[in-house]
Design a protein around this motif. Structure first.
Motif, mmCIF file in Angstrom:
data_model
loop_
_atom_site.group_PDB
_atom_site.id
_atom_site.type_symbol
_atom_site.label_atom_id
_atom_site.label_comp_id
_atom_site.label_asym_id
_atom_site.label_seq_id
_atom_site.Cartn_x
_atom_site.Cartn_y
_atom_site.Cartn_z
ATOM 1 N N THR A 1 0.837 -1.048 0.018
ATOM 2 C CA THR A 1 0.028 -0.001 -0.072
ATOM 3 C C THR A 1 0.792 1.275 -0.092
ATOM 4 O O THR A 1 1.997 1.197 0.346
ATOM 5 C CB THR A 1 -0.897 0.109 1.212
ATOM 6 N N PRO A 2 0.180 2.346 -0.355
ATOM 7 C CA PRO A 2 1.039 3.753 -0.380
ATOM 8 C C PRO A 2 1.798 3.886 1.142
ATOM 9 O O PRO A 2 2.836 4.214 1.101
ATOM 10 C CB PRO A 2 0.180 4.633 -0.798
ATOM 11 N N ALA A 3 0.812 3.636 2.129
ATOM 12 C CA ALA A 3 1.197 3.985 3.258
ATOM 13 C C ALA A 3 2.369 3.064 3.631
ATOM 14 O O ALA A 3 3.578 3.594 4.175
ATOM 15 C CB ALA A 3 0.083 3.760 4.280
ATOM 16 N N MET A 4 2.419 1.730 3.295
ATOM 17 C CA MET A 4 3.708 0.895 3.545
ATOM 18 C C MET A 4 4.631 1.323 2.911
ATOM 19 O O MET A 4 6.100 1.302 3.390
ATOM 20 C CB MET A 4 3.132 -0.579 3.611
ATOM 21 N N ILE A 5 4.495 1.892 1.719
ATOM 22 C CA ILE A 5 5.953 1.971 0.902
ATOM 23 C C ILE A 5 6.333 3.518 1.621
ATOM 24 O O ILE A 5 7.752 3.280 1.731
ATOM 25 C CB ILE A 5 5.633 2.618 -0.569
ATOM 26 N N ASP A 6 5.562 4.108 2.074
ATOM 27 C CA ASP A 6 6.240 5.488 2.812
ATOM 28 C C ASP A 6 7.002 5.132 4.019
ATOM 29 O O ASP A 6 8.141 5.513 4.214
ATOM 30 C CB ASP A 6 4.964 6.414 3.301
ATOM 31 N N GLU A 7 6.460 4.262 4.897
ATOM 32 C CA GLU A 7 7.125 3.470 5.950
ATOM 33 C C GLU A 7 8.530 2.902 5.704
ATOM 34 O O GLU A 7 9.495 3.145 6.296
ATOM 35 C CB GLU A 7 6.058 2.482 6.750
ATOM 36 N N LEU A 8 8.317 2.251 4.609
ATOM 37 C CA LEU A 8 9.561 1.559 4.277
ATOM 38 C C LEU A 8 10.927 2.403 3.721
ATOM 39 O O LEU A 8 11.851 2.575 4.161
ATOM 40 C CB LEU A 8 9.395 0.410 3.285
ATOM 41 N N LEU A 9 10.379 3.476 2.873
ATOM 42 C CA LEU A 9 11.118 4.425 2.452
ATOM 43 C C LEU A 9 11.842 5.150 3.467
ATOM 44 O O LEU A 9 13.121 5.583 3.338
ATOM 45 C CB LEU A 9 10.585 5.232 1.493
ATOM 46 N N GLY A 10 11.023 5.417 4.576
ATOM 47 C CA GLY A 10 11.572 6.115 5.698
ATOM 48 C C GLY A 10 12.688 5.554 6.617
ATOM 49 O O GLY A 10 13.354 6.098 7.377
ATOM 50 N N VAL A 11 12.665 4.179 6.429
ATOM 51 C CA VAL A 11 13.616 3.351 7.375
ATOM 52 C C VAL A 11 14.920 2.883 6.594
ATOM 53 O O VAL A 11 15.845 2.286 7.158
ATOM 54 C CB VAL A 11 12.956 2.326 7.916
ATOM 55 N N LEU A 12 14.755 2.823 5.139
ATOM 56 C CA LEU A 12 15.809 2.086 4.240
ATOM 57 C C LEU A 12 16.709 3.269 3.779
ATOM 58 O O LEU A 12 16.212 4.463 3.523
ATOM 59 C CB LEU A 12 15.151 1.460 2.868
ATOM 60 N N PRO A 13 17.882 2.892 3.429
ATOM 61 C CA PRO A 13 18.902 3.759 2.909
ATOM 62 C C PRO A 13 18.398 4.312 1.406
ATOM 63 O O PRO A 13 17.583 3.942 0.700
ATOM 64 C CB PRO A 13 20.171 3.002 2.577
ATOM 65 N N ASP A 14 18.841 5.544 1.076
ATOM 66 C CA ASP A 14 18.483 6.238 -0.140
ATOM 67 C C ASP A 14 18.838 5.220 -1.266
ATOM 68 O O ASP A 14 19.714 4.396 -1.245
ATOM 69 C CB ASP A 14 19.315 7.512 -0.328
ATOM 70 N N GLY A 15 18.059 5.076 -2.249
ATOM 71 C CA GLY A 15 18.262 4.328 -3.549
ATOM 72 C C GLY A 15 17.568 2.986 -3.208
ATOM 73 O O GLY A 15 17.558 2.169 -4.255
ATOM 74 N N ALA A 16 16.855 2.690 -2.195
ATOM 75 C CA ALA A 16 16.361 1.515 -1.994
ATOM 76 C C ALA A 16 14.930 1.337 -2.934
ATOM 77 O O ALA A 16 14.305 2.547 -3.148
ATOM 78 C CB ALA A 16 15.955 1.440 -0.533
ATOM 79 N N ALA A 17 14.662 -0.015 -3.546
ATOM 80 C CA ALA A 17 13.387 -0.206 -4.297
ATOM 81 C C ALA A 17 12.238 -0.569 -3.443
ATOM 82 O O ALA A 17 12.565 -1.811 -3.194
ATOM 83 C CB ALA A 17 13.705 -0.772 -5.503
ATOM 84 N N VAL A 18 11.353 -0.037 -3.328
ATOM 85 C CA VAL A 18 10.377 -0.202 -2.513
ATOM 86 C C VAL A 18 9.070 -1.068 -3.249
ATOM 87 O O VAL A 18 8.173 -0.567 -3.051
ATOM 88 C CB VAL A 18 9.732 0.325 -1.326
ATOM 89 N N GLY A 19 9.419 -2.193 -3.960
ATOM 90 C CA GLY A 19 8.404 -2.902 -4.637
ATOM 91 C C GLY A 19 8.301 -4.240 -3.975
ATOM 92 O O GLY A 19 8.595 -4.352 -2.519
ATOM 93 N N ASN A 20 8.019 -5.192 -4.516
ATOM 94 C CA ASN A 20 8.042 -6.464 -3.651
ATOM 95 C C ASN A 20 8.434 -7.631 -5.048
ATOM 96 O O ASN A 20 7.879 -7.781 -5.982
ATOM 97 C CB ASN A 20 6.576 -6.934 -3.479
#
Length: 897
Positions: free
Chosen positions: A514-533
């Motif tokens: 979900t968009p909310a989960m994507i935002d959460e993951l981007l907030g904890v992972l390093p820059d450049g991380a790809a938050v698909g599945n």
């Protein structure tokens, strides 16, 4: 009782205390023993049995039981060590469907289940003879017999008439009765296994002085494993072996053994078994291989005569790692690690592999049995032991054969709701073989039959020992996923792709976040991380970031499991981050399973210790992780699904169906394929709808029949018939779209000419409406019982082999799975805007087919192809059955093999 039944061998079964009892029909030579049974009864026992303490009444009862065989009467006696200890009998009066029963049990042997076992066997015999009701009269003060009646599990009523009670019971083999029988059998079975798996005194017969003998290896294992109770060797040449006292014979031992390990040459096994029985031994483990038929029969006969449970022959041995026991009576290379997995195998080699793997993983073993040739103790026995031992939380099986699959299935269905039961699906010699013919027996492979057994029982079936251990590691260490939705996290994109492919191929889903989960993951992972599945956290991810990412995913409502594929990198080494530690540091908050994939791992699977004392499974291959997770997801779905009930079917005429079968087999003693008229009679007994049809044996009869059957457009079809005809289309034995008398005559002459000497008649039918052509059938497997098959019908049956299978009798859940499992299922549900089939009518057809197969063991095969499914109903267009002379077998009757 018929002469045939009198000629059957005795049956052995277990009393409540685990003692083996023999049950057999009474013969005239039993008179003296039966009279002795009554003469030794106390006056009070005689009074409760005969309503009077009269000795003449007892003498008459013995004479009645031993009299000449007569219709409507049956007497069964119980023996222990050749001594008659009980008698049960029934007799019909004016109503052949009702019988009155009576029971007598020797003084001092009440409350051990003697009478109950005898009555269970009487019930089974009575049901086979069409008796539906038992009655009995008892004094109201006869609490023992009234308790016996009340505890049977039958649907019953009582009527008090002064000092007497009139008991009436219906002999329905419903789930309530089967559950009561099952509970009694479970308690007796576990009691009988105590001398085997928790012995106080163990002896090894056949331990030699020279290194290298199997007996010596087992004695060494028992001694070095720290067996905490009495241990002896039997060897006439020495007084001590490996610091264990040795005696010249079993009879010379200072204490009678509970368990004897037999490791002597095959020709000496029968004599050792006889000696053990006479000495009061309660259990044997026979590791000796190569017994011929006579030796094998002598071994089993001694075990039955003296009431000894038997593991083997041709086996690796047994083990029980309980701390106060430490029994290791095997010749495996090392002692098994104590733990919580129960293991039963037929192959010693597979047993060694499982013992080693479970020990290496740290799961360990609670108890182990190498069943070998499985003359007695079986996988069913071991499941019941693990269910009750208080230690086992995981059951692993490797079974190459099944003695009583339907009893095994009932046990497994119960046990696997408490602990996972896993198996290696061994003996898949027919795997990958498609049905080359449209008849049911050809379509039903043994692989399909075993698959149905495992699926219905909730058993996790793997295809190799490695897959079994990989799945056991996950089920042992992690909670079950709630579904098949997986999130993948990786620090290397390639590893994530491989893992995603493996999950998809295993039938797992990778949903988008979900968009909310994507935002959460981007907030904890390093820059450049790809938050698909999959989530590509990049090589720059830190230990802390990976931990936070995994924790958030395990709390995500749309995710059921998390797979973390990590590879070692120089970046992590430089920063001191341990990405594996990120998975194991704080798993206590994780309610969903987390598993690791490490491509560089040296072993296929490991269990990584966590900070809170748990473990996380780590796999070297993504495919292994995905397979294990798919098995866990399937188990979760099975546990969440309905238990399933056996519906009450209206209008079933079982008695009439049995009459139809008996009349056919009376005229055809070797069995065969009945003509369409007999088939129709059978189908009618079970409410299975057929299209209108007519039988004709002459050209004129065919014309008259066609005139009666023509619909609004006047078209009919004609099919040739002769016993055993399988492929009408391939034989060109069908004429379609016949219009008018002249076409009917021409078609009949053509068939009559081409099949002269074969054809016995023709079947005429009106041209059917349009609909989905299906296939339904049943085959009686010699081992597994009736198997119901369902799938796409018509000529496509041979080409596509689109079938599902379930073992009868079918529950409502089984029928639902049968209908929805084949690839053709969407056609029935209105795919692409098409009409939905009448699913309720289709369910009723499958229930009727299942009931017919369960009622009639003589039904070797039934083949309905095609079955036409339309919105307005379901109709069988072509039906064939094959009948063979078979005696009914009660798969749920308590008896030892």
């Amino acid at each position: 009782m018929t002469d045939d039944l009198l000629g059957r061998p005795p049956v052995h079964a277990l009393l409540a205390d685990g003692t083996t009892m023999c049950i057999r029909p009474v013969v005239p030579g039993d008179h003296d023993q039966l009279q002795g049974l009554y003469e030794e009864m106390s006056p009070e026992n005689l009074r409760l049995r005969f309503f009077t303490a009269s000795r003449p009444s007892a003498a008459k009862a013995a004479e009645r039981a031993c009299a000449t065989v007569r219709p409507g009467y049956r007497a069964l006696l119980a023996e222990v060590n050749g001594q008659v200890i009980g008698l049960a009998e029934y007799g019909t009066g004016g109503d052949k469907h009702s019988a009155e029963i009576s029971i007598a049990v020797a003084d001092g042997l009440h409350r051990r289940g003697v009478g109950t076992l005898l009555v269970e066997h009487l019930i089974s015999a009575a049901r086979a003879e069409g008796i539906t009701t038992f009655t009995a009269d008892a004094l109201s003060e006869n609490h023992e017999v009234l308790r016996l009646f009340a505890d049977l599990g039958l649907r019953a009523s009582r009527r008090f008439e002064g000092p007497e009670v009139r008991w009436t019971a219906h002999l329905d083999q419903d789930d309530t009765y089967l559950s009561a029988v099952e509970a009694r059998g479970r308690a007796a079975d576990v009691a009988s296994l105590l001398p085997l798996l928790r012995p106080s005194v163990v002896a090894v017969v056949g331990a030699g002085r020279k290194a290298g003998s199997v007996g010596r290896a087992i004695l060494h294992h028992l001694h070095t494993g720290g067996f905490a109770r009495h241990l002896f060797a039997v060897n006439p040449s020495v007084t001590s072996l490996l610091s264990v006292p040795s005696y010249p014979s079993v009879a010379a031992l200072p204490k009678p053994p509970d368990l004897v390990i037999v490791a002597v040459p095959a020709d000496a096994v029968p004599a050792v078994a006889e000696e053990c029985g006479k000495a009061g031994v309660r259990a044997l483990v026979t590791v000796t291989a190569g017994l011929d038929h006579t030796q094998a029969q002598s071994l089993l006969s001694a075990c039955r005569t003296y009431g000894m449970r038997l593991v083997g022959p041709n086996c690796l041995g047994i083990s029980n790692t309980e701390p106060d026991l430490r029994l290791d009576a095997t010749f495996a290379a090392v002692h098994p690690r104590p733990g919580t997995a129960g293991v039963a195998v037929q192959s010693g080699g597979v047993g060694i592999a499982l013992l080693d793997g479970l020990s290496r993983l740290g799961i360990g073993v609670s108890s182990f049995a190498s069943l070998g040739d499985k003359y007695d103790v079986s996988g069913n026995d071991m499941l019941q032991w693990w269910e009750s031992d208080g230690r086992t939380d995981l059951a692993l099986l490797h079974l190459e054969s099944f003695g009583n699959p339907r009893a095994f299935s009932r046990t497994a269905r119960r046990v696997t709701r408490r602990i996972p039961v896993l198996t290696v699906d061994a003996g898949r010699t027919e795997a990958g073989r498609y049905a080359a013919a449209s008849h049911t027996a050809a379509a039903a492979t043994r692989t399909m039959t075993r698959g149905a057994l495992f699926t219905q029982a909730g058993i996790t079936a793997t295809r190799s020992v490695g897959e079994l251990l990989e799945t056991a590691a996950l089920l042992h260490s992690q909670p079950l996923p709630r579904g098949a939705r997986v999130a993948i996290v990786t620090n290397a994109g390639g590893a994530g792709v491989l893992t995603a492919d493996a999950c998809a191929e295993a039938g797992l889903a990778l949903p988008p976040f979900t968009p909310a989960m994507i935002d959460e993951l981007l907030g904890v992972l390093p820059d450049g991380a790809a938050v698909g599945n999959p989530v590509d956290a990049t090589a720059a991810v830190s230990e802390e970031q990976l931990t936070e990412c995994v924790d958030r995913l395990t709390r995500c409502p749309g995710i059921d499991a998390v797979v973390v594929a990590v590879v070692p990198t120089a970046v992590a080494q430089a920063t001191g981050d341990d990405l594996v530690r990120a998975l194991t540091a704080a798993p206590g908050r994780r309610a969903r399973p987390v598993i690791a994939v490490r491509l560089e791992q040296d072993l296929p699977v490991r269990l990584l210790p966590t900070a809170d004392g748990g473990t996380i499974p780590s796999y070297a291959e993504p495919q292994s992780a995905a397979r294990a997770l798919a098995h866990a997801s399937d188990r979760s779905a099975w546990l969440a699904g309905p238990v399933g009930v056996f519906p009450d079917l209206d209008g079933i005429e079982t008695a009439q169906a049995r009459t139809v079968v008996a009349e056919y087999l009376g005229a055809h003693p070797d069995g065969g394929w009945p003509d369409p008229r007999t088939c129709a009679d059978l189908l009618a007994c079970y409410g299975i709808p057929q299209i209108q049809w007519a039988w004709a044996e002459t050209e004129d009869d065919a014309v008259l029949a066609a005139d009666r059957l023509r619909g609004f457009d006047g078209r009919v079809i004609m099919k040739a018939h002769w016993p055993g005809l399988l492929h009408k289309s391939q034989q060109r034995a069908v004429h379609l779209d016949l219009r008018g008398d002249s076409q009917v005559r021409a078609a009949f002459r053509d068939l009559q000419t081409r099949f002269a000497g074969l054809m016995t008649g023709v079947v005429l039918q009106p041209l059917a409406d349009r609909g989905t052509e299906l296939f339904a059938g049943v085959v009686q497997d010699e081992v597994f019982g009736p198997l119901v098959l369902f799938g796409l019908g018509g000529t496509a049956t041979e080409v596509l082999a689109d079938q599902a299978a379930r073992l009868a009798p079918l529950t409502d859940h089984d029928v639902h799975k049968l209908i929805t499992s084949p690839r053709c299922a969407p056609l029935l549900l209105g795919a692409n805007g098409g009409p939905c089939a009448d699913l309720e009518a289709l369910e009723q057809l499958l229930f009727g087919l299942s009931r017919m197969a369960a009622d009639l063991p003589q039904l070797a095969e039934a083949d309905f192809n095609p079955v036409l499914a339309t919105p307005g109903g379901v109709t069988v267009l072509n039906a064939r059955v094959r009948l063979l002379p078979r005696h009914p077998q009660d798969p749920y009757l308590r008896r030892l093999r």
